[in-house]
Design a protein around this motif. Structure first.
Motif, PDB file in Angstrom:
ATOM      1  N   PHE A  75       1.626 -47.515  71.279  1.00  0.00           N
ATOM      2  CA  PHE A  75       1.327 -46.101  71.517  1.00  0.00           C
ATOM      3  C   PHE A  75       2.049 -45.583  72.761  1.00  0.00           C
ATOM      4  O   PHE A  75       2.720 -44.549  72.728  1.00  0.00           O
ATOM      5  CB  PHE A  75      -0.188 -45.934  71.662  1.00  0.00           C
ATOM      6  N   LEU A 103      11.106 -38.954  74.482  1.00  0.00           N
ATOM      7  CA  LEU A 103       9.921 -39.287  73.709  1.00  0.00           C
ATOM      8  C   LEU A 103      10.318 -39.689  72.288  1.00  0.00           C
ATOM      9  O   LEU A 103      11.277 -39.150  71.723  1.00  0.00           O
ATOM     10  CB  LEU A 103       8.957 -38.099  73.633  1.00  0.00           C
ATOM     11  N   ARG A 163       3.218 -35.384  67.575  1.00  0.00           N
ATOM     12  CA  ARG A 163       1.785 -35.477  67.879  1.00  0.00           C
ATOM     13  C   ARG A 163       1.414 -34.517  69.008  1.00  0.00           C
ATOM     14  O   ARG A 163       0.374 -33.860  68.956  1.00  0.00           O
ATOM     15  CB  ARG A 163       1.444 -36.922  68.258  1.00  0.00           C
ATOM     16  N   THR A 218       5.882 -39.136  68.570  1.00  0.00           N
ATOM     17  CA  THR A 218       5.089 -38.763  69.749  1.00  0.00           C
ATOM     18  C   THR A 218       5.269 -37.279  70.052  1.00  0.00           C
ATOM     19  O   THR A 218       4.302 -36.577  70.375  1.00  0.00           O
ATOM     20  CB  THR A 218       5.512 -39.608  70.967  1.00  0.00           C
ATOM     21  N   ALA A 248      -2.598 -38.071  73.624  1.00  0.00           N
ATOM     22  CA  ALA A 248      -1.144 -37.890  73.781  1.00  0.00           C
ATOM     23  C   ALA A 248      -0.837 -36.628  74.580  1.00  0.00           C
ATOM     24  O   ALA A 248       0.061 -36.612  75.423  1.00  0.00           O
ATOM     25  CB  ALA A 248      -0.473 -37.831  72.413  1.00  0.00           C
ATOM     26  N   GLY A 279       5.929 -44.814  73.052  1.00  0.00           N
ATOM     27  CA  GLY A 279       6.456 -43.570  72.516  1.00  0.00           C
ATOM     28  C   GLY A 279       6.767 -42.537  73.574  1.00  0.00           C
ATOM     29  O   GLY A 279       7.406 -41.513  73.282  1.00  0.00           O
ATOM     30  N   PHE A 280       6.345 -42.785  74.831  1.00  0.00           N
ATOM     31  CA  PHE A 280       6.556 -41.811  75.901  1.00  0.00           C
ATOM     32  C   PHE A 280       7.796 -42.110  76.734  1.00  0.00           C
ATOM     33  O   PHE A 280       8.033 -41.455  77.756  1.00  0.00           O
ATOM     34  CB  PHE A 280       5.311 -41.729  76.788  1.00  0.00           C
TER      35      PHE A 280
END
Length: 299
Positions: A249, A116, A123, A120, A219, A252-253
């Motif tokens: 967005f 990640l 978050r 992220t 998230a 970020g994973f």
């Protein structure tokens, strides 16, 4: 359904819709349908020819069975190869590419967490201190939140609330997915995600959150979806990226980009009428804007 057989064995098939729009039949993805496109069985090992030639030939036979639509458009699953795309291109279709993000199966949680992006991870950490993630068994709770969040933005549910309820009810009844939600400290539902899975993939198919909720609520839901996919040994498919912001967005994973072909055909007469209607709408908008400007000047 277009079908190609060898003897009694189905070696290729392609489902499609056929609906009426004015004078023409059109074919689009049904609501909340991720992908369609051709599904082709691999040829036997002793067939002798290249696999891509087999796939191209079967796809051309499938295309030949399609009605003469005024407009046809399908998004294909990532498993659809260049050979199928070539068959559509040779058949006069426009072939373009969309993208989705996928996370591979078989990784341990520590490896997934390490992949990640740092912001992220932060978050998710902060959100886990505020929100509690729980499974939602009530389909109405999800759809009502989805609709109310759209209404707050003066938008409509493009899929249709009734269809969404029917689909999610069947998903839960067949144990083919789950609905998970982020609940605030006061117990209120602030964000929710609907997941659907098959034998190979878990799909991040629908998500919604209150405009006032922190983006970390979503998230946290995605992190839970990653955990569910890992437990089931499934790839996680984010089911398409439609904007640069969404891509930023979701990237970020730690997923990787995968292409999905789009096949489209439009008859010239259908394209002409659609163009005329679009021009008419623009002229109406222009006339209204001019009227508004004149009124402002007069005042």
């Amino acid at each position: 359904m277009a079908v190609v057989k060898t003897g009694n064995e189905v070696i290729g098939e392609m489902p499609y819709t056929a609906t009426k729009r004015g004078l023409w039949q059109v074919s689009y993805l049904p609501p909340l349908t991720r992908t369609l496109g051709p599904v082709i069985t691999r040829q036997p090992a002793d067939a002798g020819g290249p696999e891509w030639v087999h796939r191209l030939d079967v796809t051309r036979e499938l295309i030949a069975q399609l009605p003469r639509f005024g407009h046809f458009q399908q998004i294909a699953d990532p498993l659809v190869s260049e050979a199928e795309a070539a068959a559509f291109a040779l058949g006069g279709f426009k072939v373009s590419v969309q993208f989705t993000l996928k996370l591979p199966a078989g990784l341990d949680e520590e490896t997934v967490w390490r992949r990640l992006r740092w912001n992220t991870r932060n978050r998710i950490r902060r959100s886990s201190e505020r929100f509690v993630v729980k499974e939602i068994a009530d389909v109405d709770a999800f759809v009502n939140l989805y609709d109310s969040n759209l209404s707050a933005r003066e938008l409509d549910n493009v899929y249709g609330s009734t269809i969404m309820r029917r689909l999610l009810t069947e998903v839960l009844r067949r144990e083919a997915g789950a609905i998970i939600g982020s609940f605030d400290s006061d117990g209120s539902l602030t964000a929710a995600t609907a997941l659907v899975w098959d034998r190979a993939n878990l799909y991040y198919i629908l998500t919604t959150r209150k405009a006032t909720a922190h983006s970390g609520a979503v998230a946290l839901l995605i992190w839970q979806a990653i955990k569910i996919a890992r437990e089931r040994n499934l790839e996680l498919d984010f089911d398409g990226v439609s904007t640069a912001g969404i891509l930023q967005f979701l990237s970020g994973f730690g997923g990787h980009l995968v292409r999905r072909y789009v096949f489209e055909y439009m008859r010239a007469d259908f394209a002409l009428i659609r163009s005329v209607r679009a021009c008419s709408r623009e002229l109406v908008k222009l006339a209204r804007r001019n009227d508004a400007e004149k009124s402002a000047q007069a005042e």
